[in-house]
Design a protein around this motif. Structure first.
Motif, PDB file in Angstrom:
ATOM      1  N   ARG A 214       0.781  -1.361  -0.018  1.00  0.00           N
ATOM      2  CA  ARG A 214      -0.007   0.154   0.091  1.00  0.00           C
ATOM      3  C   ARG A 214       0.997   1.133   0.027  1.00  0.00           C
ATOM      4  N   PHE A 215       2.079   1.180   0.871  1.00  0.00           N
ATOM      5  CA  PHE A 215       2.739   2.400   0.694  1.00  0.00           C
ATOM      6  C   PHE A 215       4.138   2.126   0.109  1.00  0.00           C
ATOM      7  N   THR A 216       4.577   3.306  -0.757  1.00  0.00           N
ATOM      8  CA  THR A 216       5.798   3.215  -1.457  1.00  0.00           C
ATOM      9  C   THR A 216       6.940   4.390  -0.943  1.00  0.00           C
ATOM     10  N   VAL A 217       8.023   3.921  -0.597  1.00  0.00           N
ATOM     11  CA  VAL A 217       9.169   4.727  -0.304  1.00  0.00           C
ATOM     12  C   VAL A 217       9.981   5.198  -1.321  1.00  0.00           C
ATOM     13  N   SER A 218      10.267   6.631  -1.548  1.00  0.00           N
ATOM     14  CA  SER A 218      11.240   6.743  -2.656  1.00  0.00           C
ATOM     15  C   SER A 218      12.122   8.103  -2.417  1.00  0.00           C
ATOM     16  N   SER A 219      13.063   8.132  -3.004  1.00  0.00           N
ATOM     17  CA  SER A 219      13.939   9.266  -2.579  1.00  0.00           C
ATOM     18  C   SER A 219      14.708   9.834  -3.665  1.00  0.00           C
ATOM     19  N   ASN A 220      15.412  11.105  -3.659  1.00  0.00           N
ATOM     20  CA  ASN A 220      16.603  11.345  -4.456  1.00  0.00           C
ATOM     21  C   ASN A 220      17.476  11.989  -3.339  1.00  0.00           C
ATOM     22  N   ARG A 221      18.406  12.783  -3.716  1.00  0.00           N
ATOM     23  CA  ARG A 221      19.422  13.228  -2.755  1.00  0.00           C
ATOM     24  C   ARG A 221      19.035  14.038  -1.595  1.00  0.00           C
ATOM     25  N   GLU A 222      18.035  14.927  -1.937  1.00  0.00           N
ATOM     26  CA  GLU A 222      17.633  15.801  -0.685  1.00  0.00           C
ATOM     27  C   GLU A 222      16.074  15.534  -0.388  1.00  0.00           C
ATOM     28  N   MET A 223      15.385  14.681  -1.095  1.00  0.00           N
ATOM     29  CA  MET A 223      14.105  14.436  -0.644  1.00  0.00           C
ATOM     30  C   MET A 223      13.690  13.014  -0.441  1.00  0.00           C
ATOM     31  N   VAL A 224      12.847  12.812   0.513  1.00  0.00           N
ATOM     32  CA  VAL A 224      12.208  11.529   0.600  1.00  0.00           C
ATOM     33  C   VAL A 224      10.826  11.561   0.452  1.00  0.00           C
ATOM     34  N   TYR A 225      10.130  10.451  -0.032  1.00  0.00           N
ATOM     35  CA  TYR A 225       8.601  10.544  -0.250  1.00  0.00           C
ATOM     36  C   TYR A 225       7.974   9.459   0.218  1.00  0.00           C
ATOM     37  N   LEU A 226       6.705   9.466   0.777  1.00  0.00           N
ATOM     38  CA  LEU A 226       5.966   8.322   0.894  1.00  0.00           C
ATOM     39  C   LEU A 226       4.666   8.487   0.315  1.00  0.00           C
ATOM     40  N   GLN A 227       4.277   7.533  -0.584  1.00  0.00           N
ATOM     41  CA  GLN A 227       3.316   7.505  -1.500  1.00  0.00           C
ATOM     42  C   GLN A 227       2.066   6.483  -0.435  1.00  0.00           C
ATOM     43  N   MET A 228       1.267   6.977   0.017  1.00  0.00           N
ATOM     44  CA  MET A 228       0.239   6.218   0.754  1.00  0.00           C
ATOM     45  C   MET A 228      -1.142   5.845   0.119  1.00  0.00           C
ATOM     46  N   ASN A 229      -1.417   4.589  -0.344  1.00  0.00           N
ATOM     47  CA  ASN A 229      -2.707   4.244  -1.190  1.00  0.00           C
ATOM     48  C   ASN A 229      -3.326   3.295  -0.188  1.00  0.00           C
ATOM     49  N   ASP A 230      -4.529   3.307  -0.427  1.00  0.00           N
ATOM     50  CA  ASP A 230      -5.561   2.651   0.274  1.00  0.00           C
ATOM     51  C   ASP A 230      -5.584   2.684   1.676  1.00  0.00           C
ATOM     52  N   LEU A 231      -5.480   3.998   2.062  1.00  0.00           N
ATOM     53  CA  LEU A 231      -5.410   4.220   3.716  1.00  0.00           C
ATOM     54  C   LEU A 231      -6.506   3.724   4.355  1.00  0.00           C
ATOM     55  N   LYS A 232      -5.958   3.355   5.562  1.00  0.00           N
ATOM     56  CA  LYS A 232      -6.923   2.626   6.517  1.00  0.00           C
ATOM     57  C   LYS A 232      -7.017   3.521   7.972  1.00  0.00           C
ATOM     58  N   PRO A 233      -8.281   3.544   8.463  1.00  0.00           N
ATOM     59  CA  PRO A 233      -8.116   4.382   9.755  1.00  0.00           C
ATOM     60  C   PRO A 233      -6.943   3.978  10.718  1.00  0.00           C
ATOM     61  N   GLU A 234      -6.495   3.020  10.743  1.00  0.00           N
ATOM     62  CA  GLU A 234      -5.315   2.299  11.580  1.00  0.00           C
ATOM     63  C   GLU A 234      -4.008   2.987  11.068  1.00  0.00           C
TER      64      GLU A 234
END
Length: 117
Positions: A66-86
């Motif tokens: 559901r989640f995907t982490v990615s990065s470049n030199r100065e940035m980090v991202y977290l793509q969160m899909n199908d989010l749940k209340p928990e």
């Protein structure tokens, strides 16, 4: 020193998506690992996802697929899909840099993610 600032938290309905971003400044060239942790009310902070400079990733079991982490030199991202209340928590950006005294953790200020059912 490394400074981290997160962006992109908010409130969504279950099943929706959010993308968190984190910008790093300062001695970014020393960082070997970046990632995301979260802390829900009354619970301990837990690792959500990390990514190394060689793009090796690690995920909390409950977010795999559901989640995907990615990065470049100065940035980090977290793509969160199908989010749940928990998934509701404060999400913190993290960076790790080695020092002569061992690894040093750096933290952002946190961004709130709220998922309602």
């Amino acid at each position: 020193q490394v400074q981290l600032v997160e962006y992109g938290g908010g409130s969504v309905q279950a099943g929706e998506s959010l993308r968190l971003s984190c910008g790093a400044t300062g001695r970014v060239f020393t960082v070997i690992l970046m990632g995301w942790y979260r802390q829900a009310p009354g619970k301990e902070r837990e690792l959500v996802a990390t990514i190394t400079n060689s793009k090796r990733t690690n995920y909390l079991d409950s977010v795999k697929g559901r989640f995907t982490v990615s990065s470049n030199r100065e940035m980090v991202y977290l793509q969160m899909n199908d989010l749940k209340p928990e998934d509701t928590a404060v999400y913190y950006c993290n960076a790790v840099a080695p020092t002569t005294n061992g690894p040093q953790d750096y933290w952002g200020q946190g961004t709130q993610v709220t998922v309602s059912s």
